[in-house]
Design a protein around this motif. Structure first.
Motif, PDB file in Angstrom:
ATOM      1  N   UNK A  84      -0.732  -8.851   1.031  1.00  0.00           N
ATOM      2  CA  UNK A  84       0.603  -8.438   1.472  1.00  0.00           C
ATOM      3  C   UNK A  84       0.462  -7.332   2.503  1.00  0.00           C
ATOM      4  N   UNK A  85       0.938  -7.591   3.706  1.00  0.00           N
ATOM      5  CA  UNK A  85       0.789  -6.606   4.778  1.00  0.00           C
ATOM      6  C   UNK A  85       1.549  -5.323   4.494  1.00  0.00           C
ATOM      7  N   UNK A  86       2.611  -5.407   3.707  1.00  0.00           N
ATOM      8  CA  UNK A  86       3.369  -4.194   3.390  1.00  0.00           C
ATOM      9  C   UNK A  86       2.543  -3.254   2.509  1.00  0.00           C
ATOM     10  N   UNK A  87       1.672  -3.825   1.652  1.00  0.00           N
ATOM     11  CA  UNK A  87       0.796  -3.007   0.828  1.00  0.00           C
ATOM     12  C   UNK A  87      -0.180  -2.220   1.717  1.00  0.00           C
ATOM     13  N   UNK A  88      -0.750  -2.913   2.697  1.00  0.00           N
ATOM     14  CA  UNK A  88      -1.700  -2.266   3.607  1.00  0.00           C
ATOM     15  C   UNK A  88      -1.029  -1.142   4.389  1.00  0.00           C
TER      16      UNK A  88
END
Length: 275
Positions: A239-243
């Motif tokens: 999940x790019x939002x986690x990164x």
């Protein structure tokens, strides 16, 4: 000297105790190692998420960043330095915005981009100092983020710290069985219980329809875990939002129910000792 005489000679020797005493004022109930057979599987992210999950449950939680040459925990939590020592000269760990105590080599460096160019024995010595010269206080769960593989630092942690169990991090690729085997077999050789497996980058959700997509192919983790008698503790998505949140030092703002089983197992581990 005959073989039988040699065996008797070495059998008479007392086993070497490598355990290191914790710093004065340190009382840690459970020490959990986070390991992986190779790099690039998101072991530090799983360490951070595990600590956050237990912290949200109301447990006093700490992270020892034992990945000395590749420390990433401070950045995830937005902490940058440790400048305090107590009256005994022991280091006081940094604390995240929500109260997770953190110790990492990057918190002692002048610049967080300075490389750590040390040989194995020196690195292993620093890890022991993080246990013996840092006043952690009262901690329910300490998560130790270890470097990948089965080298000096994991060996030092297993021998020197009172590790209650390890969590193995893997990804869905076909090679995972061999990679996980290395970490699991090392733990068995050191008589360290394997609490379970966490699969990172397990899937992603389509931003348009919400469909779960297995980017790295179908996982073989369930069959592997069953063959070894090990629990699967959770699957974390790609999940790019986690990164983005981790890059901004906001790991604690990631809310995920993917590690519910991990929380259950760790709480059970604590409950079993208290009974």
């Amino acid at each position: 000297m005959a073989d039988e005489e040699l065996r008797k000679k070495f059998a008479a020797k007392k086993p070497v105790n490598f355990k290191v005493d914790p710093a004065e004022g340190t009382h840690v109930k459970k020490v959990i190692g986070i390991v992986s057979g190779k790099g690039g599987v998101g072991k530090s992210f799983v360490t951070a998420m595990s600590a956050c999950a237990m912290n949200r449950e109301g447990f006093k939680t700490a992270i020892m960043d034992a990945d000395i040459t590749g420390p990433s925990i401070p950045k995830m939590f937005g902490v940058s330095s440790v400048k305090q020592v107590n009256e005994q000269g022991l280091i006081i760990p940094a604390s995240s915005s929500k109260g997770i105590d953190i110790m990492s080599i990057n918190l002692l460096m002048k610049n967080d981009t300075d490389p750590v160019i040390w040989r194995g024995p020196v690195i292993a010595g620093v890890v022991k100092q993080f246990w013996s010269e840092v006043c952690w206080g009262d901690v329910d769960y300490m998560f130790v983020d270890m470097p990948p593989g089965t080298g000096d630092v994991p060996l030092t942690v297993f021998q020197s710290l009172p590790v209650d169990g390890i969590i193995v991090v893997a990804t869905p690729q076909d090679l995972v069985a061999m990679i996980v085997d290395k970490a699991v077999n090392m733990a068995k050789m050191m008589n360290i219980p394997v609490i379970g497996l966490v699969e990172n980058m397990s899937y992603m959700k389509c931003p348009h329809c919400g469909e779960m997509i297995s980017i790295f192919g179908e996982s073989g983790l369930d069959s592997y875990a069953a063959s070894k008698g090990i629990d699967v503790l959770g699957r974390l998505p790609l999940d790019s939002s986690y990164a983005k949140l981790c890059d901004n030092g906001q790991a604690e703002d990631i809310i995920s129910e993917d590690l519910d089983q991990l929380v259950y197992r760790l709480k059970s581990l604590m409950d079993s000792e208290e009974q």
